[in-house]
Design a protein around this motif. Structure first.
Motif, PDB file in Angstrom:
ATOM      1  N   LEU A 169       0.823  -1.208   0.000  1.00 41.85           N
ATOM      2  CA  LEU A 169       0.000   0.000   0.000  1.00 41.85           C
ATOM      3  C   LEU A 169       0.859   1.261   0.000  1.00 41.85           C
ATOM      4  O   LEU A 169       0.609   2.209  -0.767  1.00 41.85           O
ATOM      5  CB  LEU A 169      -0.930  -0.010   1.216  1.00 41.85           C
ATOM      6  N   GLU A 221      -8.750   0.841   2.210  1.00 42.38           N
ATOM      7  CA  GLU A 221      -8.054  -0.240   2.915  1.00 42.38           C
ATOM      8  C   GLU A 221      -8.616  -0.418   4.311  1.00 42.38           C
ATOM      9  O   GLU A 221      -9.166   0.527   4.908  1.00 42.38           O
ATOM     10  CB  GLU A 221      -6.557   0.068   3.009  1.00 42.38           C
ATOM     11  N   TYR A 241      -7.847  -4.823   1.337  1.00 40.33           N
ATOM     12  CA  TYR A 241      -7.820  -3.526   0.645  1.00 40.33           C
ATOM     13  C   TYR A 241      -8.394  -3.689  -0.752  1.00 40.33           C
ATOM     14  O   TYR A 241      -8.531  -4.802  -1.270  1.00 40.33           O
ATOM     15  CB  TYR A 241      -6.407  -2.944   0.599  1.00 40.33           C
TER      16      TYR A 241
END
Length: 475
Positions: free
Chosen positions: A58, A77, A84
């Protein structure tokens, strides 16, 4: 899958109608990946229980997008629930594009251009975005250091050499590993090392490459990622094309670094070897140890790359025991036998008209699946579709508007995927899947094409499509 539906609804402010798994147990990752969609929106949902790896993906994704790199947008997320949602980049990987557009060593120009674009983009990840990356979120190491190299080399030693029955003197091999490690560490390592820069992790959308699966990235040398792409065993790039693409990368590298070609090449083939050993360790672990034979399908291609290296490359260091092990691998009857033992599963996909009857099975396997598409909305009843087929965009658009078509196809893919996995694990060589409709022109053709596209993304599957109704109509 409720968490993914909730994330979809939170982000898009609308209901998720379909949740379709798009990665099964054939992948090397334990992540659970799904396509979540309705008639207007689509996204990819991931559920995975390793928080540190999720954080790395991420944070890297957000960082690379700030640098204008073509990676998926992160929509929403929920790290507390290991999930996510990210941008859906479609279904076409560079590997699939290569597989469909080559004949032996002859690779289509548009495929070569996609490789060139990917390699021209790589220095932006390694150098431009690598300068201000937060390496504290890397997992499991923040650097391709001595420990990382030891993991890869031991992976190769214990899960490939040992399980393949390749003889070696352990202490002498460890001495070679120590010399190889010191040499690898003498290369400049202040760059971002993508780690899994290979054709299956590059998506093509409208001909443009997008990049995935960099969550294992860390600080390291430039040479590793180039080796990953050019010596990806299953992609099996011809040596002349590899050299052409390597030259293209080095030309583009000059825009970002003053590293000379000579300095790069001094370490390059050592990184090719270590990347190949890492990959073969993975093949051995999944194939020999976990007894998933489809992972062994890449071994013959890896041996072909290894043979080229042994005969064409001289490393600037002395590793006699390692080279002897490589030569023993090339001479191994057990490994050579994998070329025939792991032949691809041949899946023949048919469309047909029920008025003309289902296709005959000439393999002796028994006929496989026959799916009746006559319950689905029929484009053939509308005048505008009379003279076109399920391959045409307007027919495809018509069918995709109907939820019943999506549900039908999702059910088919689930059944066929399960059979493909079972057949591969049991060593079967043939599977037949047929779709019938009234005229064999629209619905069955569309479904056959969609299933074939889906199956071509899987390792070890050779797909042949035949539209019997269209052949009768001269189309």
């Amino acid at each position: 899958m409720d968490i993914l539906k909730n994330l979809f609804e939170r982000h898009f402010q609308t209901t998720a109608e379909r949740v379709i798994p798009i990665q099964g147990q054939l992948g090397g990752s334990a992540r659970n990946i799904f396509r979540i969609a309705n008639g207007k929106f689509t996204a990819i949902g991931v559920v995975y229980g390793v928080r540190e790896e999720n954080v790395a993906f991420l944070e890297f994704s957000k960082h690379f997008r700030r640098h204008g790199l073509a990676v998926p947008e992160i929509y929403v997320e929920d790290l507390n629930r290991d999930a996510y949602l990210e941008e859906d980049l479609g279904d076409t990987t560079l590997f699939e594009f290569l597989s469909k557009n080559r004949a032996g060593d002859s690779v289509a120009p548009e495929v070569i251009e996609a490789y060139r674009t990917a390699l021209a983009t790589l220095p932006r990840f390694q150098i431009e975005a690598g300068r201000d990356l937060d390496y504290t979120v890397c997992y499991p190491r923040d650097s391709f250091d001595r420990q990382s190299i030891a993991w890869d080399l031991n992976y190769f030693k214990y899960y490939f050499l040992r399980l393949a029955g390749i003889p070696f003197n352990e202490q002498a091999l460890e001495d070679d590993f120590a010399r190889l490690t010191e040499f690898l560490l003498s290369a400049g390592r202040e760059y971002f090392l993508y780690r899994d820069f290979q054709s299956r992790n590059i998506m093509l959308r409208d001909g443009r490459p997008f990049f995935l699966d960099y969550q294992g990235g860390r600080r390291g040398a430039l040479q590793y990622d180039v080796a990953s792409l050019l010596y990806d065993a299953k992609a099996d790039l011809p040596p002349a094309l590899r050299q052409q693409l390597l030259d293209h990368y080095l030309q583009n590298l000059g825009q970002y670094s003053d590293l000379t070609r000579e300095a790069f090449m001094h370490h390059f083939y050592a990184y090719v070897y270590v990347r190949m050993m890492q990959a073969m360790g993975a093949y051995g672990y999944r194939g020999f140890f976990e007894r998933k034979p489809h992972f062994l399908q890449s071994v013959p291609h890896a041996l072909q790359n290894l043979r080229w290296l042994v005969h064409n490359v001289e490393l600037p260091l002395n590793v006699p025991t390692l080279l002897a092990a490589f030569k023993s691998m090339l001479a191994s009857e057990k490994l050579q036998a994998l070329a025939s033992e792991t032949e691809s599963l041949a899946v023949r996909v048919f469309s047909f008209s029920f008025h003309q009857g289902p296709p005959k099975d000439d393999t002796g396997h028994g006929g496989g699946y026959i799916f009746d598409a006559r319950s689905l909305p029929n484009p053939g009843r509308e005048e505008r579709f009379k003279n076109i087929t399920g391959k045409d965009a307007s027919v495809i658009g018509y069918l995709m508007q109907h939820e019943s078509v999506h549900q039908f196809l999702a059910s088919v893919m689930s059944l066929v995927d399960a059979s493909v996995s079972s057949y591969q694990n049991r060593g079967f060589k043939h599977l037949m899947v047929s779709f019938g409709c009234t005229g064999g022109q629209h619905r069955s053709v569309y479904l056959a094409e969609q299933l074939a596209k889906h199956l071509r993304s899987r390792n070890g599957v050779e797909v042949v499509v035949q539209h019997l109704g269209l052949e009768k109509l001269g189309k």
